[in-house]
Design an enzyme around this catalytic site. Structure first.
Site, mmCIF file in Angstrom:
data_model
loop_
_atom_site.group_PDB
_atom_site.id
_atom_site.type_symbol
_atom_site.label_atom_id
_atom_site.label_comp_id
_atom_site.label_asym_id
_atom_site.label_seq_id
_atom_site.Cartn_x
_atom_site.Cartn_y
_atom_site.Cartn_z
ATOM 1 N N GLU A 192 13.172 -31.641 13.342
ATOM 2 C CA GLU A 192 13.210 -30.557 12.351
ATOM 3 C C GLU A 192 14.100 -29.412 12.824
ATOM 4 O O GLU A 192 14.887 -28.855 12.060
ATOM 5 C CB GLU A 192 11.796 -30.032 12.109
ATOM 6 C CG GLU A 192 10.890 -30.983 11.359
ATOM 7 C CD GLU A 192 9.436 -30.544 11.380
ATOM 8 O OE1 GLU A 192 8.624 -31.164 10.659
ATOM 9 O OE2 GLU A 192 9.093 -29.599 12.107
ATOM 10 N N HIS A 217 0.074 -35.693 11.228
ATOM 11 C CA HIS A 217 0.974 -35.047 12.185
ATOM 12 C C HIS A 217 0.124 -34.655 13.388
ATOM 13 O O HIS A 217 -1.008 -34.207 13.234
ATOM 14 C CB HIS A 217 1.631 -33.818 11.552
ATOM 15 C CG HIS A 217 2.580 -33.077 12.437
ATOM 16 N ND1 HIS A 217 3.387 -33.711 13.367
ATOM 17 C CD2 HIS A 217 2.866 -31.744 12.552
ATOM 18 C CE1 HIS A 217 4.125 -32.812 13.995
ATOM 19 N NE2 HIS A 217 3.825 -31.613 13.532
ATOM 20 N N ARG A 264 -8.984 -25.708 -2.068
ATOM 21 C CA ARG A 264 -9.495 -24.408 -2.487
ATOM 22 C C ARG A 264 -9.240 -24.182 -3.971
ATOM 23 O O ARG A 264 -8.158 -24.489 -4.474
ATOM 24 C CB ARG A 264 -8.837 -23.293 -1.677
ATOM 25 C CG ARG A 264 -9.275 -23.231 -0.224
ATOM 26 C CD ARG A 264 -8.563 -22.117 0.519
ATOM 27 N NE ARG A 264 -7.117 -22.361 0.576
ATOM 28 C CZ ARG A 264 -6.252 -21.542 1.179
ATOM 29 N NH1 ARG A 264 -6.677 -20.438 1.766
ATOM 30 N NH2 ARG A 264 -4.958 -21.830 1.194
ATOM 31 N N GLY A 289 4.844 -37.044 0.141
ATOM 32 C CA GLY A 289 3.751 -37.681 -0.580
ATOM 33 C C GLY A 289 4.152 -38.216 -1.938
ATOM 34 O O GLY A 289 3.612 -39.232 -2.405
#
Length: 327
Positions: free
Chosen positions: A195, A108, A48, A134
């Site tokens: 997590e 994911h 975006r 990344g």
């Protein structure tokens, strides 16, 4: 034992003859897009306009497209936006442009596993999940190395889906380190559990508990910060490089004995019992439903996000980190 793939197991031509569209130019999207391009793949990106990621994509030599145009022009579409945004992106921009022979990819499995995205039967669906951010995916690729990846096939419409997925992983540099075969279910449930129970939830709760215990006992907050938070990096780096036993061989005998004799008292049977509950909440979809509902309530989610802003460990930590300009 897990099946592990390396460079000789993957043929780059299965991805080099396709146009790959990367939706989301955040840290993971940027690393993957640049590695794919440097591996000889034609890459399109969608981001975006109006933010730093959009400007970064342009600086890196891409001309960002809207998601619908990217989906129309791509053979492989990988959605790397935030989990709660993916379903809307898919529904509004990707699904109308899926045709036979195309592939839908993820890093994911959340939205596929919990059926937030239900792809048509005529497209391939796979996952390549680098086990690192990344920025690391990019840096190690440039150094001629790679980040280990997970690979999973959810839907093999073309009968070549696994070859395409392994080629994608190779283009990221993943097969240099090793690509472990898994499933969307296993990746999603273990990732969420890790997590919540260990990497983020468990660690942050343990830090706060240790800090609060020392401060309430009369010790200086600054000293408690260093002992319970700052030095954690030293220990995690040692564990990362050599495992738990490797860390124990590199700390003092005092620290090693304290680890072995006291650690199980902190995270013992009661902790494991709670971990089992957390895992069941992940497996049943309860956590996914709860998270998506909380995310959609922006005020409530922001309240949760900001809850620890004024916790003493954050206040004293900000002051101490200000002293360490190298951070």
């Amino acid at each position: 034992m897990a099946k592990i793939y390396y460079d000789n197991d993957a043929d780059l031509s299965f991805i080099q003859n396709k146009t790959v569209g990367v939706i989301g130019y955040g840290i993971q999207g940027r690393g993957q897009a640049l590695n794919l391009r440097d591996s000889g793949v034609k890459v399109l990106v969608s981001q975006r306009p109006g933010g730093p990621n959009y400007e970064m994509a342009k600086k890196d030599g891409f001309e960002p497209l809207d998601a619908a145009e990217l989906a129309k022009r791509s053979d492989v579409i990988i959605i790397l936006a935030q989990d709660p945004l993916q379903a809307d992106i898919y529904k509004n921009s990707v699904a109308p442009h899926l045709t036979k022979g195309k592939a839908l990819a993820f890093s994911h499995g959340f939205n596929i596993h919990f059926k937030q995205i239900v792809p048509p039967k005529f497209v391939d669906v796979f996952m390549v999940a680098p086990k690192g951010p990344g920025s690391l995916v990019r840096r190690l690729y440039e150094e001629g190395k790679g980040v280990p990846c997970l690979v999973a096939i959810f839907q093999d419409a073309t009968k070549h889906c696994k070859k395409i997925a392994l080629a994608y992983a190779k283009a990221l540099g993943g097969t240099r380190a090793g690509v472990i075969e898994t499933t969307f279910k296993e990746e999603t449930e273990t990732d969420l559990f890790g997590e919540q129970a260990v990497l983020c939830g468990g660690t942050s709760a343990l830090i706060k508990a240790g800090f609060e215990t020392l401060v309430k006992a009369g010790y200086q907050p600054e000293v408690a910060y260093f002992e319970c938070l700052h030095e954690l990096k030293l220990i995690t780096d040692l564990i990362y490089a050599g495992g738990i036993q490797g860390m124990r061989r590199r700390v003092s005998d005092t620290a090693e004995y304290g680890d072995i004799s006291r650690g199980p008292r902190v995270a013992g049977d009661r902790t494991k019992k709670e971990m089992k509950k957390i895992l069941k909440e992940v497996q049943s979809g309860k956590f996914a439903k709860e998270f998506l509902a909380a995310y959609r309530d922006k005020k409530q989610f922001e309240k949760l996000r900001r809850a620890d802003d004024r916790h003493p460990v954050e206040v004293v930590g900000a002051k101490l980190r200000g002293m360490m300009k190298w951070l």
